[in-house]
Each structure stands twice: as structure tokens, then as C-alpha cells.
Design a protein around this motif. Structure first.
Motif, PDB file in Angstrom:
ATOM      1  N   TYR A  22     -41.374  19.404  12.486  1.00 33.26           N
ATOM      2  CA  TYR A  22     -40.952  20.258  13.586  1.00 33.26           C
ATOM      3  C   TYR A  22     -39.920  19.546  14.454  1.00 33.26           C
ATOM      4  O   TYR A  22     -39.885  18.331  14.547  1.00 33.26           O
ATOM      5  CB  TYR A  22     -42.148  20.636  14.456  1.00 33.26           C
ATOM      6  CG  TYR A  22     -43.116  21.583  13.818  1.00 33.26           C
ATOM      7  CD1 TYR A  22     -44.484  21.431  13.985  1.00 33.26           C
ATOM      8  CD2 TYR A  22     -42.659  22.632  13.031  1.00 33.26           C
ATOM      9  CE1 TYR A  22     -45.379  22.303  13.399  1.00 33.26           C
ATOM     10  CE2 TYR A  22     -43.542  23.508  12.446  1.00 33.26           C
ATOM     11  CZ  TYR A  22     -44.907  23.339  12.623  1.00 33.26           C
ATOM     12  OH  TYR A  22     -45.775  24.208  12.039  1.00 33.26           O
ATOM     13  N   LEU A  77     -38.867  25.479  15.592  1.00 31.36           N
ATOM     14  CA  LEU A  77     -39.994  24.832  14.925  1.00 31.36           C
ATOM     15  C   LEU A  77     -39.644  24.346  13.516  1.00 31.36           C
ATOM     16  O   LEU A  77     -40.112  23.299  13.081  1.00 31.36           O
ATOM     17  CB  LEU A  77     -41.182  25.794  14.857  1.00 31.36           C
ATOM     18  CG  LEU A  77     -41.794  26.190  16.198  1.00 31.36           C
ATOM     19  CD1 LEU A  77     -42.840  27.271  16.007  1.00 31.36           C
ATOM     20  CD2 LEU A  77     -42.435  24.971  16.862  1.00 31.36           C
ATOM     21  N   GLU A  78     -38.838  25.121  12.793  1.00 31.72           N
ATOM     22  CA  GLU A  78     -38.557  24.779  11.407  1.00 31.72           C
ATOM     23  C   GLU A  78     -37.144  24.234  11.194  1.00 31.72           C
ATOM     24  O   GLU A  78     -36.918  23.466  10.265  1.00 31.72           O
ATOM     25  CB  GLU A  78     -38.770  26.014  10.523  1.00 31.72           C
ATOM     26  CG  GLU A  78     -40.204  26.532  10.557  1.00 31.72           C
ATOM     27  CD  GLU A  78     -40.386  27.791   9.720  1.00 31.72           C
ATOM     28  OE1 GLU A  78     -39.463  28.115   8.931  1.00 31.72           O
ATOM     29  OE2 GLU A  78     -41.424  28.447   9.852  1.00 31.72           O
ATOM     30  N   ASN A 116     -39.650  21.550   1.108  1.00 23.75           N
ATOM     31  CA  ASN A 116     -40.805  22.359   1.480  1.00 23.75           C
ATOM     32  C   ASN A 116     -41.766  21.595   2.387  1.00 23.75           C
ATOM     33  O   ASN A 116     -42.846  22.088   2.704  1.00 23.75           O
ATOM     34  CB  ASN A 116     -41.537  22.825   0.226  1.00 23.75           C
ATOM     35  CG  ASN A 116     -40.678  23.719  -0.633  1.00 23.75           C
ATOM     36  OD1 ASN A 116     -40.043  24.637  -0.118  1.00 23.75           O
ATOM     37  ND2 ASN A 116     -40.636  23.452  -1.932  1.00 23.75           N
ATOM     38  N   LEU A 147     -33.579  26.672   7.573  1.00 24.31           N
ATOM     39  CA  LEU A 147     -33.501  25.233   7.360  1.00 24.31           C
ATOM     40  C   LEU A 147     -32.066  24.790   7.142  1.00 24.31           C
ATOM     41  O   LEU A 147     -31.323  25.398   6.369  1.00 24.31           O
ATOM     42  CB  LEU A 147     -34.351  24.840   6.151  1.00 24.31           C
ATOM     43  CG  LEU A 147     -35.826  25.224   6.208  1.00 24.31           C
ATOM     44  CD1 LEU A 147     -36.519  24.788   4.936  1.00 24.31           C
ATOM     45  CD2 LEU A 147     -36.483  24.615   7.430  1.00 24.31           C
ATOM     46  N   GLN A 183     -41.312  20.256   5.703  1.00 18.75           N
ATOM     47  CA  GLN A 183     -40.476  20.083   6.876  1.00 18.75           C
ATOM     48  C   GLN A 183     -41.315  19.770   8.111  1.00 18.75           C
ATOM     49  O   GLN A 183     -42.388  20.324   8.309  1.00 18.75           O
ATOM     50  CB  GLN A 183     -39.655  21.355   7.142  1.00 18.75           C
ATOM     51  CG  GLN A 183     -38.855  21.853   5.936  1.00 18.75           C
ATOM     52  CD  GLN A 183     -37.838  20.825   5.478  1.00 18.75           C
ATOM     53  OE1 GLN A 183     -37.414  20.013   6.281  1.00 18.75           O
ATOM     54  NE2 GLN A 183     -37.474  20.858   4.218  1.00 18.75           N
ATOM     55  N   ARG A 185     -39.169  30.134  15.138  1.00 18.78           N
ATOM     56  CA  ARG A 185     -39.033  29.320  13.925  1.00 18.78           C
ATOM     57  C   ARG A 185     -37.700  28.585  13.883  1.00 18.78           C
ATOM     58  O   ARG A 185     -37.567  27.581  13.169  1.00 18.78           O
ATOM     59  CB  ARG A 185     -39.185  30.205  12.682  1.00 18.78           C
ATOM     60  CG  ARG A 185     -40.582  30.788  12.519  1.00 18.78           C
ATOM     61  CD  ARG A 185     -40.672  31.696  11.319  1.00 18.78           C
ATOM     62  NE  ARG A 185     -39.730  32.810  11.390  1.00 18.78           N
ATOM     63  CZ  ARG A 185     -39.658  33.785  10.489  1.00 18.78           C
ATOM     64  NH1 ARG A 185     -40.471  33.778   9.452  1.00 18.78           N
ATOM     65  NH2 ARG A 185     -38.788  34.762  10.624  1.00 18.78           N
ATOM     66  N   ARG A 199     -36.237  33.782   5.645  1.00 18.66           N
ATOM     67  CA  ARG A 199     -36.788  32.643   6.372  1.00 18.66           C
ATOM     68  C   ARG A 199     -36.203  31.323   5.875  1.00 18.66           C
ATOM     69  O   ARG A 199     -35.987  30.394   6.653  1.00 18.66           O
ATOM     70  CB  ARG A 199     -38.313  32.623   6.234  1.00 18.66           C
ATOM     71  CG  ARG A 199     -38.956  31.441   6.953  1.00 18.66           C
ATOM     72  CD  ARG A 199     -40.448  31.590   7.057  1.00 18.66           C
ATOM     73  NE  ARG A 199     -41.042  30.462   7.764  1.00 18.66           N
ATOM     74  CZ  ARG A 199     -42.304  30.437   8.185  1.00 18.66           C
ATOM     75  NH1 ARG A 199     -43.091  31.465   7.974  1.00 18.66           N
ATOM     76  NH2 ARG A 199     -42.777  29.384   8.811  1.00 18.66           N
ATOM     77  N   ASN A 200     -35.934  31.235   4.584  1.00 14.92           N
ATOM     78  CA  ASN A 200     -35.423  29.957   4.071  1.00 14.92           C
ATOM     79  C   ASN A 200     -33.979  29.703   4.459  1.00 14.92           C
ATOM     80  O   ASN A 200     -33.417  28.665   4.113  1.00 14.92           O
ATOM     81  CB  ASN A 200     -35.606  29.860   2.555  1.00 14.92           C
ATOM     82  CG  ASN A 200     -34.873  30.958   1.796  1.00 14.92           C
ATOM     83  OD1 ASN A 200     -33.884  31.512   2.265  1.00 14.92           O
ATOM     84  ND2 ASN A 200     -35.381  31.277   0.609  1.00 14.92           N
ATOM     85  N   THR A 206     -36.598  19.032  14.474  1.00 13.33           N
ATOM     86  CA  THR A 206     -35.890  17.969  13.782  1.00 13.33           C
ATOM     87  C   THR A 206     -34.541  17.614  14.396  1.00 13.33           C
ATOM     88  O   THR A 206     -33.870  16.725  13.903  1.00 13.33           O
ATOM     89  CB  THR A 206     -35.662  18.357  12.318  1.00 13.33           C
ATOM     90  OG1 THR A 206     -34.993  19.635  12.286  1.00 13.33           O
ATOM     91  CG2 THR A 206     -36.981  18.450  11.586  1.00 13.33           C
TER      92      THR A 206
END
Length: 486
Positions: A142, A240-241, A138, A319, A140, A237, A315-316, A144
Motif C-alpha cells: 500500500y 491503496l493499490e 500480484n 497499478l 502489491q 484504490r 482495476r488492473n 507505494t
């Protein structure tokens, strides 16, 4: 001759010229002896890349221009014809675009709404005093996937190619189509846009070339859907994520369409049903797979299915995880799991934990029940599908229905009793023995590999990638259920 909005050219010095737009669309070529503004624009672009002198662009395609074009083609591993065709213009366009790529800090700043200095600070390693003891999922950072930025989540999967086997034991890979020759102008424009969007991704470009050579881009919705995907904005995202470059989504989609055996369920994730569904869709209707993937990875994060229901990406699911899946497998399967879960308005599927669903709460895992699978399969495929189960009928009767469907050329999702539990796989082909009686079945494990140890009895096929053969009698003994058309 051309439409400025439909050339796929990103470099304005190319896109602004009518002749070069026509070349990009496959409607014209330029070769030694040509004259005019198109040649002049070509010479200036070549000069900007150091392949000529832009101050001596005279609009006459002579030996020096020919040599510059050959040099470009050699550098791009294209046929060294010296003639400027759509592929050559696309290569020139990519190189011009690469020259304009802003520094990383500037790109990060623009995407994240930061100043270049703030973006640069994201890339600096924290001091020992600042570094957290163990970053959680949780917490994270940007961007990566940049090698010099903090790696707080697992990076992208290596994503190696698994080329389609030269001899497919299933025997039904799309044969080289009778369609041949040049693409229609509108389709050629889509192809140019795809090549531009893929940049220098050699593996994705090779997959695209195989699709073209097989005639799979000449008709149907596959090429237009890929073209639409290439021209659309992805959900910010993703970068970004998840550190996911937007071009990577397109590249992985093309390579999956070229070879659906790349699909993987994911280690330690109960997504066999979703992986099976993804694989069948790629085999049966790859254009629809592209349309759905395009929709759930756009800014809205959702797409309307053929049934009229809406599929959304959690959204999850953005990752990256340690499941061994490439990005599109993780996102596509998570969206399917969330959609198929009973009472998902109460319990949403959680990809990082592979639980938090209604059925997970009851069963201790993320298993998709037979009825839920069939309902979602019908949503996605369109038409009517039904579930058959050995709870209500004999396994032999269910296996006979599956054999009949395979005999009609269908790819059948089946639920097998598997090492003390249940597991979704795809039944792809029925093999018959003497007198036409079913003898064995070819199936595919969505895990993407199979040691073929344990129950049910089975044997691996030479191409691997999860394919195995099973005696028909063993199928009848171990089948729990199936999803069938009609």
C-alpha cells in the motif's frame, strides 16, 4: 454575498467569514484602509502562519497587515500588491490546509482502516528473512508513492512539462480568446477550488493560468467539469493499490488540457488506438475528456458516455507499470482498450500483460480493429462516424476523404501500414501546393516521439512530441483505413 458551499475554501476560519468567501469567489477584495470582521479573520489567519500577531487582530487593515499580505504573496510568487484577491486567499487557504495535514502514519491509517501503529509498520523495510526474493505484480503493498515506504511497483513517472510550442506548425492551437475580464462569480469559485485542490503543484498551477489567460475557462463546460473533478472523491484504490495521490489525477488532467502533446501511448503497449483517441478528444473536446476521466477515477469507477453506454476502468489499470506513461494516460487508455475489445465480456483487457483480449488472443497483440475503434470513437464523441478502408477502395480514395475532413478542420484518426504492421496516428492538417492540390500532411504519433526511421517515409517536426510531416503521395500509399464523421 456568498455561498458557504461554493467557495472552494477549505480552512474553516476563512470559509466561515462572509467577506472572505466573497473575496475567494472574486466578488470582492480587501486592501489597506478596510475594516471589519473580514479583516480580523484575515489577520488571525496570517498570524497563524507566523505572518503577524493573531492576538492583535483588530479588524483594521493597516501597514502591518499590508506587509504581511505582501510577504505571503512573495512566498507564493504572486504579484506583491498588498491587496487580498481571490489568488491571495487561495494561497492563504492552501497554507492553512498544509498546517493541518496529519502525519503520514495517521493519514495512511485513516485511509486503510488501520491503527497508526499498523500503518507505520507498513513503512518499515522488511528484514532479510522476511523479504521476498522477487515481488510479483500480484503482491502489491500500500501507499507505494511515499519515498520511505516499500517500492514494490515502479514509481510515478517523472512527468516533465512539455510546454506548448511557441509556434505550432499545425497552426490551430486555441488562440487567445476575445473573452477577457473577470470570471463570473460561479466560475471564479470553481477556479478557487481548483487552486486549493492543486496545493503547491507549480506546474499544474502554471497550466491553469495559461488556460485562464487564453480565455478557455470563461465559457463552456471545461471549468465546471474541472471544478467538479476537484471536489469529488477518488477511488480509494488509487492510493491503496497504486500510490496515486488524488490531486495528481487533477493536476495531470489540467496539464493535458493545456498541452495535449503530453499524451503517450506507452512503451511496449499496443495502445496506439486508445492513445490516438485520447489525443483527439483532448484537441476537440477537452471538457468531455475531463468528465470521462473524472468518472472512471471516482469510487464507482465508471461513467456514461454520450452514446448511453458505460465506460469502466479495469482495476488492473491502477497499478503503475514501466510503459513510460503518466497515471491518467495508463488508466484512460486501459478503459478504452477494455471497452473497444470485441467480446470483452469474455476477455477483458489486461494492462500489465497488454493482452488477454479476444483480438489479442487471435492476433497476438492488443490491436484495436478499425471497426471497433470507430464504434468506440462514436460512443465517446457523439454523432455519427464511419470507417473507410483501403481493403474496399483505393488508398488514394481513402486519402482524399481524409484530406477533405482535415480541410473542414477535423482531427482524423487513421490507421497506417507501419513497419510491417499497422499503427494508429492522428492526421491534423493538410498542406496544399500549387493549384490547391494536396502536397503533404501533418500527423501525430501517439507514442509521443518519432525517430521517423523506416516505413512509411516521414520527417519530424521541430516541436517533436510525435509530430511529423508526410508527403501526400506516401499517405495514399500507406493508409489502411480511417474513422470519419458522418
Amino acid at each position: 454575498m456568498g455561498d458557504k458551499g461554493n467557495t472552494g475554501l477549505g480552512a474553516p476560519e476563512l470559509a466561515s467569514n462572509e467577506v472572505l468567501r466573497a473575496v475567494a469567489a472574486g466578488a470582492a477584495t480587501l486592501a489597506q484602509g478596510a475594516h471589519g470582521d473580514g479583516v480580523r479573520a484575515l489577520q488571525e489567519a496570517l498570524g497563524a502562519l507566523g505572518l503577524g500577531d493573531p492576538t492583535k487582530a483588530d479588524g483594521s487593515f493597516g501597514t502591518k497587515t499590508h506587509a504581511a499580505v505582501v510577504a505571503l504573496q512573495a512566498a507564493e510568487d504572486l504579484p506583491q500588491t498588498g491587496m487580498v484577491d481571490a489568488a491571495t486567499i487561495a494561497a492563504l487557504d492552501r497554507r492553512l490546509a498544509a498546517r493541518r495535514t496529519p502525519p503520514l502514519d495517521e493519514a495512511l491509517a485513516r485511509a486503510a482502516g488501520l491503527s497508526p501503529e499498523q500503518a507505520a509498520a507498513l513503512g518499515r523495510a522488511p528484514s532479510a528473512a522476511q523479504a521476498p526474493a522477487a515481488p510479483s505484480r500480484n503482491d502489491q503493498g500500500y501507499f507505494t508513492d511515499a519515498s520511505r515506504l516499500p517500492q514494490v511497483v515502479p514509481g510515478a513517472e517523472p512527468d516533465p512539462d512539455s510546454p506548448p510550442p511557441a509556434v505550432d506548425s499545425v497552426g490551430d492551437r486555441p488562440a487567445t480568446s476575445s473573452v477577457s475580464g473577470a470570471l463570473a462569480a460561479d466560475r471564479s469559485a470553481h477556479l478557487v477550488e481548483l487552486r486549493r485542490a492543486l496545493g503547491g503543484d507549480a506546474r499544474a498551477l502554471a497550466a491553469l493560468d495559461r488556460l485562464l489567460a487564453a480565455g478557455r475557462l470563461h465559457t463552456g463546460a471545461l471549468l465546471p467539469n474541472l471544478g467538479a473533478m476537484a471536489g469529488a472523491r477518488r477511488d480509494p484504490r488509487l492510493v491503496l493499490e497504486g500510490g496515486i495521490d488524488p490531486h495528481l489525477v487533477l493536476a495531470q488532467a489540467i496539464r493535458h488540457v493545456d498541452n495535449p502533446l503530453r499524451v503517450k501511448q506507452g512503451a511496449c503497449h499496443g495502445t496506439c488506438g486508445a492513445g490516438t483517441m485520447e489525443y483527439v478528444l483532448l484537441r476537440v473536446d477537452p471538457a468531455e475528456f475531463v468528465r470521462i476521466l473524472d468518472g472512471i477515477t471516482r469510487e464507482a469507477g465508471e461513467v456514461k458516455l454520450r452514446s448511453g453506454r458505460v465506460l469502466r476502468m479495469p482495476r488492473n489499470a491502477i497499478l503503475r507499470d514501466a510503459s513510460g506513461r503518466v497515471d491518467i494516460d495508463r488508466m484512460f487508455q486501459s478503459a478504452l482498450m477494455n471497452h473497444a475489445t470485441a467480446m470483452s465480456w469474455i476477455f477483458d483487457y489486461d494492462n500489465p500483460e497488454d493482452n488477454d483480449s479476444f483480438w489479442a488472443a487471435l492476433g497476438g497483440d492488443s490491436r484495436v480493429p478499425l471497426g471497433n475503434f470507430t464504434s468506440l470513437f462514436q460512443d465517446i464523441m457523439g454523432g455519427s462516424y464511419t470507417s473507410v478502408s483501403s481493403l474496399l477502395r483505393s488508398g488514394a480514395s481513402v486519402a482524399d476523404d481524409v484530406a477533405g475532413a482535415m480541410g473542414r478542420g477535423e482531427k482524423v484518426p487513421i490507421l497506417l501500414k507501419w513497419e510491417g504492421g499497422y499503427h494508429w496516428v492522428v492526421a491534423e492538417k493538410i498542406e496544399r501546393g500549387a493549384g490547391g492540390a494536396p502536397a503533404s500532411v501533418i500527423l501525430r504519433n501517439p507514442v509521443g516521439s518519432d525517430s521517423c526511421k523506416g516505413a512509411p517515409p516521414r520527417a519530424p517536426l521541430p516541436e517533436g512530441c510525435g509530430r511529423f510531416r508526410m508527403k501526400y503521395a506516401d499517405l495514399a500509399e500507406h493508409i489502411h483505413g480511417a474513422t470519419l464523421r458522418g
